[in-house]
Design a protein around this motif. Structure first.
Motif, PDB file in Angstrom:
ATOM      1  N   ARG A  55       2.277  -6.939  25.543  1.00 23.81           N
ATOM      2  CA  ARG A  55       1.704  -5.620  26.399  1.00 23.81           C
ATOM      3  C   ARG A  55       0.385  -5.668  26.564  1.00 23.81           C
ATOM      4  O   ARG A  55      -0.398  -4.535  27.014  1.00 23.81           O
ATOM      5  N   GLY A  56      -0.591  -6.713  25.976  1.00 27.41           N
ATOM      6  CA  GLY A  56      -1.912  -6.759  25.945  1.00 27.41           C
ATOM      7  C   GLY A  56      -2.579  -6.126  24.675  1.00 27.41           C
ATOM      8  O   GLY A  56      -3.844  -6.098  24.727  1.00 27.41           O
ATOM      9  N   GLY A  57      -1.837  -5.676  23.927  1.00 29.80           N
ATOM     10  CA  GLY A  57      -2.481  -5.033  22.622  1.00 29.80           C
ATOM     11  C   GLY A  57      -2.459  -6.233  21.488  1.00 29.80           C
ATOM     12  O   GLY A  57      -2.316  -7.506  21.771  1.00 29.80           O
ATOM     13  N   TYR A  58      -2.701  -5.832  20.316  1.00 33.65           N
ATOM     14  CA  TYR A  58      -2.576  -6.730  18.979  1.00 33.65           C
ATOM     15  C   TYR A  58      -1.990  -6.071  17.999  1.00 33.65           C
ATOM     16  O   TYR A  58      -1.911  -4.590  18.037  1.00 33.65           O
ATOM     17  N   GLY A  59      -1.663  -6.608  16.938  1.00 26.05           N
ATOM     18  CA  GLY A  59      -0.730  -6.002  15.697  1.00 26.05           C
ATOM     19  C   GLY A  59      -0.882  -6.856  14.446  1.00 26.05           C
ATOM     20  O   GLY A  59      -0.773  -8.134  14.587  1.00 26.05           O
ATOM     21  N   VAL A  60      -0.755  -6.278  13.446  1.00 21.48           N
ATOM     22  CA  VAL A  60      -0.797  -6.786  11.948  1.00 21.48           C
ATOM     23  C   VAL A  60       0.577  -6.266  11.390  1.00 21.48           C
ATOM     24  O   VAL A  60       0.767  -4.951  11.366  1.00 21.48           O
ATOM     25  N   THR A  61       1.484  -7.147  10.810  1.00 24.47           N
ATOM     26  CA  THR A  61       2.695  -6.622   9.932  1.00 24.47           C
ATOM     27  C   THR A  61       1.864  -6.788   8.352  1.00 24.47           C
ATOM     28  O   THR A  61       1.123  -7.897   8.153  1.00 24.47           O
ATOM     29  N   LEU A  62       2.123  -5.753   7.621  1.00 18.96           N
ATOM     30  CA  LEU A  62       1.600  -5.679   6.246  1.00 18.96           C
ATOM     31  C   LEU A  62       2.814  -5.583   5.298  1.00 18.96           C
ATOM     32  O   LEU A  62       3.527  -4.626   5.510  1.00 18.96           O
ATOM     33  N   GLU A  63       3.048  -7.005   4.841  1.00 18.16           N
ATOM     34  CA  GLU A  63       4.045  -6.895   3.863  1.00 18.16           C
ATOM     35  C   GLU A  63       3.422  -6.070   2.568  1.00 18.16           C
ATOM     36  O   GLU A  63       2.583  -6.847   1.767  1.00 18.16           O
ATOM     37  N   CYS A  64       3.709  -4.990   2.077  1.00 13.07           N
ATOM     38  CA  CYS A  64       3.252  -4.134   0.925  1.00 13.07           C
ATOM     39  C   CYS A  64       3.481  -4.331  -0.489  1.00 13.07           C
ATOM     40  O   CYS A  64       2.910  -3.996  -1.337  1.00 13.07           O
ATOM     41  N   GLY A  65       4.554  -5.279  -0.686  1.00 10.98           N
ATOM     42  CA  GLY A  65       4.672  -5.996  -1.872  1.00 10.98           C
ATOM     43  C   GLY A  65       6.266  -5.795  -2.008  1.00 10.98           C
ATOM     44  O   GLY A  65       6.957  -5.804  -1.032  1.00 10.98           O
ATOM     45  N   GLN A  66       7.011  -5.960  -3.326  1.00  5.91           N
ATOM     46  CA  GLN A  66       8.362  -5.892  -3.403  1.00  5.91           C
ATOM     47  C   GLN A  66       8.736  -4.459  -3.405  1.00  5.91           C
ATOM     48  O   GLN A  66       8.081  -3.510  -3.308  1.00  5.91           O
ATOM     49  N   HIS A  67      10.064  -4.146  -2.779  1.00  4.85           N
ATOM     50  CA  HIS A  67      10.537  -2.996  -2.102  1.00  4.85           C
ATOM     51  C   HIS A  67      10.247  -1.829  -3.336  1.00  4.85           C
ATOM     52  O   HIS A  67      10.023  -0.773  -2.692  1.00  4.85           O
ATOM     53  N   THR A  68      10.507  -2.056  -4.540  1.00  6.04           N
ATOM     54  CA  THR A  68      10.415  -0.913  -5.387  1.00  6.04           C
ATOM     55  C   THR A  68       9.259  -0.960  -6.123  1.00  6.04           C
ATOM     56  O   THR A  68       9.114  -0.373  -7.191  1.00  6.04           O
ATOM     57  N   ASP A  69       8.131  -1.919  -5.783  1.00  9.61           N
ATOM     58  CA  ASP A  69       6.962  -1.840  -6.558  1.00  9.61           C
ATOM     59  C   ASP A  69       6.394  -0.612  -6.249  1.00  9.61           C
ATOM     60  O   ASP A  69       6.022  -0.006  -5.064  1.00  9.61           O
ATOM     61  N   PRO A  70       5.966   0.106  -7.429  1.00  8.00           N
ATOM     62  CA  PRO A  70       5.265   1.434  -7.219  1.00  8.00           C
ATOM     63  C   PRO A  70       4.066   1.295  -6.465  1.00  8.00           C
ATOM     64  O   PRO A  70       3.330   2.614  -6.141  1.00  8.00           O
ATOM     65  N   ALA A  71       3.443   0.129  -6.550  1.00  5.30           N
ATOM     66  CA  ALA A  71       1.911  -0.245  -6.020  1.00  5.30           C
ATOM     67  C   ALA A  71       2.064   0.071  -4.292  1.00  5.30           C
ATOM     68  O   ALA A  71       1.123  -0.054  -3.584  1.00  5.30           O
ATOM     69  N   ALA A  72       3.217  -0.562  -4.163  1.00  6.80           N
ATOM     70  CA  ALA A  72       3.401  -0.830  -2.554  1.00  6.80           C
ATOM     71  C   ALA A  72       3.125   0.488  -1.620  1.00  6.80           C
ATOM     72  O   ALA A  72       2.357   0.121  -0.702  1.00  6.80           O
ATOM     73  N   PRO A  73       3.405   1.674  -2.016  1.00 10.59           N
ATOM     74  CA  PRO A  73       3.182   2.923  -1.128  1.00 10.59           C
ATOM     75  C   PRO A  73       1.554   2.962  -1.334  1.00 10.59           C
ATOM     76  O   PRO A  73       1.039   3.538  -0.180  1.00 10.59           O
ATOM     77  N   VAL A  74       0.801   2.819  -2.216  1.00  7.76           N
ATOM     78  CA  VAL A  74      -0.699   2.768  -2.385  1.00  7.76           C
ATOM     79  C   VAL A  74      -1.067   1.781  -1.477  1.00  7.76           C
ATOM     80  O   VAL A  74      -2.103   1.967  -0.758  1.00  7.76           O
ATOM     81  N   VAL A  75      -0.630   0.497  -1.279  1.00 11.25           N
ATOM     82  CA  VAL A  75      -1.224  -0.322  -0.305  1.00 11.25           C
ATOM     83  C   VAL A  75      -1.024  -0.097   1.028  1.00 11.25           C
ATOM     84  O   VAL A  75      -1.944  -0.233   1.872  1.00 11.25           O
ATOM     85  N   ALA A  76       0.163   0.505   1.222  1.00 15.15           N
ATOM     86  CA  ALA A  76       0.255   1.077   2.656  1.00 15.15           C
ATOM     87  C   ALA A  76      -0.786   2.354   3.194  1.00 15.15           C
ATOM     88  O   ALA A  76      -1.549   2.198   3.992  1.00 15.15           O
ATOM     89  N   HIS A  77      -0.646   2.982   2.189  1.00 14.68           N
ATOM     90  CA  HIS A  77      -1.823   4.337   2.411  1.00 14.68           C
ATOM     91  C   HIS A  77      -3.104   3.927   2.693  1.00 14.68           C
ATOM     92  O   HIS A  77      -3.884   4.183   3.634  1.00 14.68           O
ATOM     93  N   ALA A  78      -3.438   2.695   1.576  1.00 15.09           N
ATOM     94  CA  ALA A  78      -4.914   2.258   2.045  1.00 15.09           C
ATOM     95  C   ALA A  78      -5.178   1.434   3.090  1.00 15.09           C
ATOM     96  O   ALA A  78      -6.266   1.411   3.694  1.00 15.09           O
ATOM     97  N   ALA A  79      -4.103   0.824   3.554  1.00 15.19           N
ATOM     98  CA  ALA A  79      -4.132   0.143   4.961  1.00 15.19           C
ATOM     99  C   ALA A  79      -4.331   0.915   6.070  1.00 15.19           C
ATOM    100  O   ALA A  79      -5.164   0.380   6.867  1.00 15.19           O
ATOM    101  N   ILE A  80      -3.627   1.996   6.084  1.00 10.51           N
ATOM    102  CA  ILE A  80      -3.923   2.892   7.181  1.00 10.51           C
ATOM    103  C   ILE A  80      -5.383   3.254   7.430  1.00 10.51           C
ATOM    104  O   ILE A  80      -5.976   3.205   8.303  1.00 10.51           O
ATOM    105  N   HIS A  81      -5.696   3.873   6.073  1.00 11.93           N
ATOM    106  CA  HIS A  81      -7.267   4.259   5.974  1.00 11.93           C
ATOM    107  C   HIS A  81      -8.181   3.089   6.243  1.00 11.93           C
ATOM    108  O   HIS A  81      -9.343   3.168   7.225  1.00 11.93           O
TER     109      HIS A  81
END
Length: 318
Positions: free
Chosen positions: A198-224
């Motif tokens: 559609r003319g845009g661009y995108g990145v998929t971020l794999e934040c880590g293993q499903h239950t890794d407590p650091a994964a939500p931190v990675v997701a939040h930092a990526a948005i910022h």
């Protein structure tokens, strides 16, 4: 078929500045058992609502749970994988197709997509990007530089390219060398492939293993990080050192539920050419085709689904 008798609602949060600027959409929970993106997005929504974070320009749309049925079931899929066959349909045949019909117009209104995921095996977070600029038939693209900059600023130690290429090659291999037709290739389309079309661009971020407590931190930092890079919030966008870039070169299906890995693999485990990776139910051994890396080894894969991917070092720089 999954029970869809309960009403599911797609929750969408939109924030618009009076100053024009980029239009970013962030998705979480495309797969129901991947919760880190949802947590990171909800935290960002709370910051915007409280005034701790201020949108200075552009538009930001946040979808905490893109697949409500799969999330309610706490499994990867509701009726099928939402991140396949991702394009609108006039007569949607299943739940995920109906959700796709809601998400596609949303993506159409944006320039940039950040799609937040996690994976089943152990391993570090990484970003996935699309093709280099090209005018080919498979996935023509002209915004590789912008997409690469976004992946770079997210700051993962590795970035992976080559998804649609190896998907097309895999289809051809299964068909005895015959190139796949458009309908078969369309199944390989996910959110990012649609965004690029559609003319845009995108990145998929794999934040880590499903239950890794650091994964939500990675997701939040990526948005910022994405918001700072696009100049949508205050703060300087500082690029980290160049990450290791890998290219997917093959995918191997699990043919039988008795197929087993020779050991417990983690994403990005290095293997040498000829090293054993797994053994088929009939006793045939699978060996590494060359020096490279195991990606997404899935001990829970069903028969006829992706068992593991194989990647090698790429010569691309972001």
């Amino acid at each position: 078929m999954a029970d869809t008798t309960l009403q599911d609602t797609l929750r969408v949060h939109s924030f618009a500045s009076t100053e024009p600027g980029p239009r970013l959409v962030v998705l979480g929970g495309v797969h129901g058992n991947e919760t880190c993106g949802t947590v990171g997005i909800e935290r960002t929504i709370a910051e915007l609502d409280s005034g701790a974070l201020t949108l200075l320009r552009g538009e930001l749309t946040l979808v905490p749970t893109a697949n409500p049925l799969a999330r309610r079931l706490l499994q990867r899929e509701g009726e099928r994988n939402l991140n396949r066959s991702f394009r609108p349909s006039e007569a949607p045949p299943d739940y995920e197709a109906r959700i796709t019909n809601l998400l596609c117009p949303l993506l159409d209104r944006h320039d940039v997509l950040l799609d937040l995921h996690s994976f089943q095996s152990a391993g570090e977070a990484f970003a996935m990007i699309g093709p280099r600029d090209n005018a080919g038939a498979l996935e023509p693209f002209a915004r590789a530089t912008e997409e690469g900059r976004l992946a770079l600023h997210i700051g993962t130690p590795r970035v992976v390219e080559g998804w649609l290429d190896i998907y097309a090659a895999s289809l051809a291999q299964r068909a005895g060398g015959t190139p796949a037709d458009d309908a078969a290739l369309a199944f390989g389309w996910g959110t990012n492939e649609y965004m690029r079309s559609r003319g845009g661009y995108g990145v998929t971020l794999e934040c880590g293993q499903h239950t890794d407590p650091a994964a939500p931190v990675v997701a939040h930092a990526a948005i910022h990080s994405a918001l700072r890079l696009l100049g949508m919030v205050a703060g300087e966008a500082v690029a980290p050192p160049q990450p290791a870039l890998l290219r997917l070169v093959s995918v191997t299906d699990r043919l039988d539920e008795e197929d087993q890995f020779v050991r417990e693999w983690a994403t990005f485990d290095a293997v040498a050419q000829g090293e054993p990776i797994g053994v088929r139910a009939d006793g045939r051994m699978l060996h590494a085709e060359r020096d490279g890396f195991i990606v997404f080894p899935n001990t829970e894969a069903g028969a006829g689904t992706e068992w593991f991917y194989f990647a090698v070092a790429s010569d691309r720089a972001l």
